[in-house]
Design a protein around this motif. Structure first.
Motif, PDB file in Angstrom:
ATOM      1  N   ALA A   1       0.820  -1.210   0.000  1.00 26.06           N
ATOM      2  CA  ALA A   1       0.000   0.000   0.000  1.00 26.06           C
ATOM      3  C   ALA A   1       0.859   1.266   0.000  1.00 26.06           C
ATOM      4  N   LYS A   2       2.073   1.173   0.546  1.00 25.30           N
ATOM      5  CA  LYS A   2       2.955   2.340   0.590  1.00 25.30           C
ATOM      6  C   LYS A   2       3.569   2.666  -0.766  1.00 25.30           C
ATOM      7  N   VAL A   3       3.700   1.670  -1.645  1.00 25.55           N
ATOM      8  CA  VAL A   3       4.434   1.870  -2.895  1.00 25.55           C
ATOM      9  C   VAL A   3       3.547   1.745  -4.127  1.00 25.55           C
ATOM     10  N   ALA A   4       2.300   1.353  -3.999  1.00 24.48           N
ATOM     11  CA  ALA A   4       1.463   1.068  -5.166  1.00 24.48           C
ATOM     12  C   ALA A   4       1.060   2.357  -5.874  1.00 24.48           C
TER      13      ALA A   4
ATOM     14  N   LEU B   1      -5.261   1.107   2.331  1.00 27.20           N
ATOM     15  CA  LEU B   1      -4.953   2.056   1.262  1.00 27.20           C
ATOM     16  C   LEU B   1      -5.384   3.470   1.615  1.00 27.20           C
ATOM     17  N   GLN B   2      -6.499   3.619   2.297  1.00 25.82           N
ATOM     18  CA  GLN B   2      -6.961   4.949   2.675  1.00 25.82           C
ATOM     19  C   GLN B   2      -5.989   5.628   3.627  1.00 25.82           C
ATOM     20  N   VAL B   3      -5.347   4.858   4.474  1.00 25.12           N
ATOM     21  CA  VAL B   3      -4.393   5.438   5.434  1.00 25.12           C
ATOM     22  C   VAL B   3      -3.089   5.821   4.742  1.00 25.12           C
ATOM     23  N   HIS B   4      -2.716   5.103   3.690  1.00 25.03           N
ATOM     24  CA  HIS B   4      -1.413   5.291   3.044  1.00 25.03           C
ATOM     25  C   HIS B   4      -1.547   6.017   1.708  1.00 25.03           C
ATOM     26  N   GLY B   5      -2.250   7.113   1.689  1.00 25.94           N
ATOM     27  CA  GLY B   5      -2.269   7.969   0.506  1.00 25.94           C
ATOM     28  C   GLY B   5      -3.379   7.694  -0.473  1.00 25.94           C
ATOM     29  N   PHE B   6      -3.976   6.512  -0.426  1.00 22.13           N
ATOM     30  CA  PHE B   6      -5.111   6.148  -1.291  1.00 22.13           C
ATOM     31  C   PHE B   6      -4.766   6.308  -2.780  1.00 22.13           C
ATOM     32  N   PRO B   7      -3.985   5.394  -3.357  1.00 22.35           N
ATOM     33  CA  PRO B   7      -3.661   5.475  -4.792  1.00 22.35           C
ATOM     34  C   PRO B   7      -4.865   5.133  -5.660  1.00 22.35           C
ATOM     35  N   LYS B   8      -4.649   5.110  -6.961  1.00 18.00           N
ATOM     36  CA  LYS B   8      -5.724   4.778  -7.898  1.00 18.00           C
ATOM     37  C   LYS B   8      -6.121   3.313  -7.752  1.00 18.00           C
ATOM     38  N   ILE B   9      -7.423   3.063  -7.863  1.00 16.80           N
ATOM     39  CA  ILE B   9      -7.957   1.715  -7.683  1.00 16.80           C
ATOM     40  C   ILE B   9      -8.912   1.414  -8.833  1.00 16.80           C
ATOM     41  N   MET B  10      -8.779   0.217  -9.381  1.00 15.89           N
ATOM     42  CA  MET B  10      -9.705  -0.264 -10.399  1.00 15.89           C
ATOM     43  C   MET B  10     -10.215  -1.633  -9.979  1.00 15.89           C
ATOM     44  N   GLY B  11     -11.478  -1.883 -10.218  1.00 12.29           N
ATOM     45  CA  GLY B  11     -12.082  -3.161  -9.876  1.00 12.29           C
ATOM     46  C   GLY B  11     -12.122  -4.098 -11.070  1.00 12.29           C
ATOM     47  N   VAL B  12     -11.958  -5.388 -10.786  1.00 11.28           N
ATOM     48  CA  VAL B  12     -12.008  -6.427 -11.816  1.00 11.28           C
ATOM     49  C   VAL B  12     -12.918  -7.537 -11.303  1.00 11.28           C
TER      50      VAL B  12
ATOM     51  N   THR C   1       0.704  13.363  -2.513  1.00 10.27           N
ATOM     52  CA  THR C   1       1.350  14.175  -1.477  1.00 10.27           C
ATOM     53  C   THR C   1       1.865  13.320  -0.338  1.00 10.27           C
ATOM     54  N   TRP C   2       1.148  12.240  -0.035  1.00  8.81           N
ATOM     55  CA  TRP C   2       1.575  11.363   1.058  1.00  8.81           C
ATOM     56  C   TRP C   2       2.919  10.719   0.735  1.00  8.81           C
ATOM     57  N   ARG C   3       3.170  10.414  -0.544  1.00 10.45           N
ATOM     58  CA  ARG C   3       4.433   9.780  -0.929  1.00 10.45           C
ATOM     59  C   ARG C   3       5.611  10.744  -0.790  1.00 10.45           C
ATOM     60  N   THR C   4       5.369  12.019  -1.127  1.00 11.86           N
ATOM     61  CA  THR C   4       6.465  12.982  -1.000  1.00 11.86           C
ATOM     62  C   THR C   4       6.847  13.228   0.458  1.00 11.86           C
ATOM     63  N   LYS C   5       5.896  13.067   1.365  1.00 12.17           N
ATOM     64  CA  LYS C   5       6.193  13.258   2.786  1.00 12.17           C
ATOM     65  C   LYS C   5       6.698  11.987   3.450  1.00 12.17           C
ATOM     66  N   HIS C   6       6.463  10.837   2.831  1.00 14.09           N
ATOM     67  CA  HIS C   6       6.900   9.558   3.387  1.00 14.09           C
ATOM     68  C   HIS C   6       7.704   8.817   2.318  1.00 14.09           C
ATOM     69  N   PRO C   7       8.993   9.102   2.228  1.00 14.80           N
ATOM     70  CA  PRO C   7       9.810   8.417   1.205  1.00 14.80           C
ATOM     71  C   PRO C   7       9.905   6.922   1.477  1.00 14.80           C
ATOM     72  N   TYR C   8      10.180   6.189   0.428  1.00 17.68           N
ATOM     73  CA  TYR C   8      10.200   4.727   0.536  1.00 17.68           C
ATOM     74  C   TYR C   8      11.215   4.185  -0.464  1.00 17.68           C
ATOM     75  N   VAL C   9      11.568   2.935  -0.293  1.00 22.53           N
ATOM     76  CA  VAL C   9      12.488   2.230  -1.190  1.00 22.53           C
ATOM     77  C   VAL C   9      11.903   0.857  -1.467  1.00 22.53           C
ATOM     78  N   VAL C  10      11.828   0.514  -2.742  1.00 27.96           N
ATOM     79  CA  VAL C  10      11.356  -0.802  -3.134  1.00 27.96           C
ATOM     80  C   VAL C  10      12.570  -1.696  -3.371  1.00 27.96           C
ATOM     81  N   VAL C  11      12.686  -2.753  -2.594  1.00 33.05           N
ATOM     82  CA  VAL C  11      13.797  -3.688  -2.707  1.00 33.05           C
ATOM     83  C   VAL C  11      13.333  -4.876  -3.542  1.00 33.05           C
ATOM     84  N   ASP C  12      13.932  -5.032  -4.699  1.00 33.71           N
ATOM     85  CA  ASP C  12      13.544  -6.121  -5.589  1.00 33.71           C
ATOM     86  C   ASP C  12      14.040  -7.459  -5.055  1.00 33.71           C
ATOM     87  N   ARG C  13      15.299  -7.521  -4.748  1.00 36.94           N
ATOM     88  CA  ARG C  13      15.864  -8.758  -4.185  1.00 36.94           C
ATOM     89  C   ARG C  13      17.051  -8.410  -3.315  1.00 36.94           C
ATOM     90  N   VAL C  14      17.424  -9.315  -2.420  1.00 35.24           N
ATOM     91  CA  VAL C  14      18.553  -9.151  -1.509  1.00 35.24           C
ATOM     92  C   VAL C  14      19.509 -10.303  -1.769  1.00 35.24           C
TER      93      VAL C  14
END
Length: 287
Positions: free
Chosen positions: A158-161, A185-196, A262-275
């Motif tokens: 939810a933080k990176v989507a 999702l609502q707590v973490h910036g609420f990105p775009k959502i599509m239903g399937v 705006t939530w993403r700019t105030k809460h930076p993040y890093v996506v780690v693909d693999r370690v």
């Protein structure tokens, strides 16, 4: 002799007709007024000269209705306007957009990712373990994440989507996992959502299928917002969803616009693909 008499009779008859008054009667030649040329000429006169126009032809019958219609048009145009947000990302090669595929077990998450990869790359994906990145356009890449039913994984994704595909089993309806992920999702910036909606092939009655589609779409709009995009996927054919339905979904993913949150700019993040852990053999001195 007979020929000469007949010819003379016709000649005399012609002389009599000339003198009957056909030319001297004052009748002039009547010009055809309904030809295409005449109609075009009249139309050009009406367009160029405003005197022949009827000023009441396209007038407003009711001032109140006209004001309401104008207000509605301006309101619709105003809803499309957004406050410009400065994207602080670097102007280098853009990072791939992260698309999270979420849904309860058995709803068809793996099949959807495999169908999207097949539609974009013509490659049969054997499994969906880990993030999968594909090229969907000249300057666009998309990374698919299959979200497991764990709270920790839901919070991390939810933080990176950038976009969330919420899969719903149409034959069962909304489940608890879907509402939990929506709250996260609502707590973490609420990105775009599509239903399937999947498993639509289980409905044999067309009227019941239309009723289920409408009811689930209204429920989805109640949770997200009115007019949220909902896609419908019918039964599986040869291990994949129908080609045109997946093509419409992939086309929508490749052209949609993502606004920086705006939530993403105030809460930076890093996506780690693999370690990767690299171990070196100890030297004799260290031992």
């Amino acid at each position: 002799y007979q020929r000469r008499v007949r010819g003379g009779g016709n000649e005399a008859m012609g002389k009599d007709r000339i003198g009957d008054g056909f030319k001297d009667s004052g009748k002039s030649h009547r010009v055809k007024t309904n030809s295409a040329k005449q109609k075009a000429k009249r139309a050009s006169k009406v367009v160029q000269d405003g005197t022949q126009r009827n000023p009441k032809a396209f007038g407003v019958y009711s001032g109140v209705k006209a004001a309401k219609a104008q207000k509605r048009t301006l309101d619709r145009a105003q809803r499309k306007d957004h406050v410009p947000i400065v994207d602080r990302a670097a102007d280098l090669e853009p990072a791939p957009y992260i698309v999270v595929v979420h849904g309860p077990p058995g709803v068809g998450k793996t099949t959807l990712i495999q169908s999207l990869v097949k539609s974009c790359t013509k490659y049969n994906l054997p499994h969906t373990k880990g993030p999968i990145t594909i090229v969907s356009g000249k300057k666009r890449r998309i990374t698919f994440f299959e979200c497991p039913n764990e709270v920790g994984a839901m919070i991390d994704l939810a933080k990176v989507a950038d976009l969330v595909l919420l899969l719903v089993d149409a034959s069962f309806g909304f489940e608890m996992e879907t509402f939990e992920f929506l709250n996260i999702l609502q707590v973490h910036g609420f990105p775009k959502i599509m239903g399937v909606l999947t498993h639509l092939d289980r409905f044999s009655d067309g009227k019941k299928l239309r009723t289920i589609k409408k009811r689930l779409k209204q429920r989805f709009w109640q949770e997200i917002c009115g007019g949220a995009k909902v896609f419908y996927l019918s039964g599986i054919r040869y291990g994949r969803y129908p080609k045109m339905e997946i093509h419409n979904l992939s086309r929508f993913l490749s052209v949609m616009k993502f606004r920086p949150l705006t939530w993403r700019t105030k809460h930076p993040y890093v996506v780690v693909d693999r370690v990767c852990l690299l171990y070196t053999s100890p030297s004799p001195r260290d031992s």
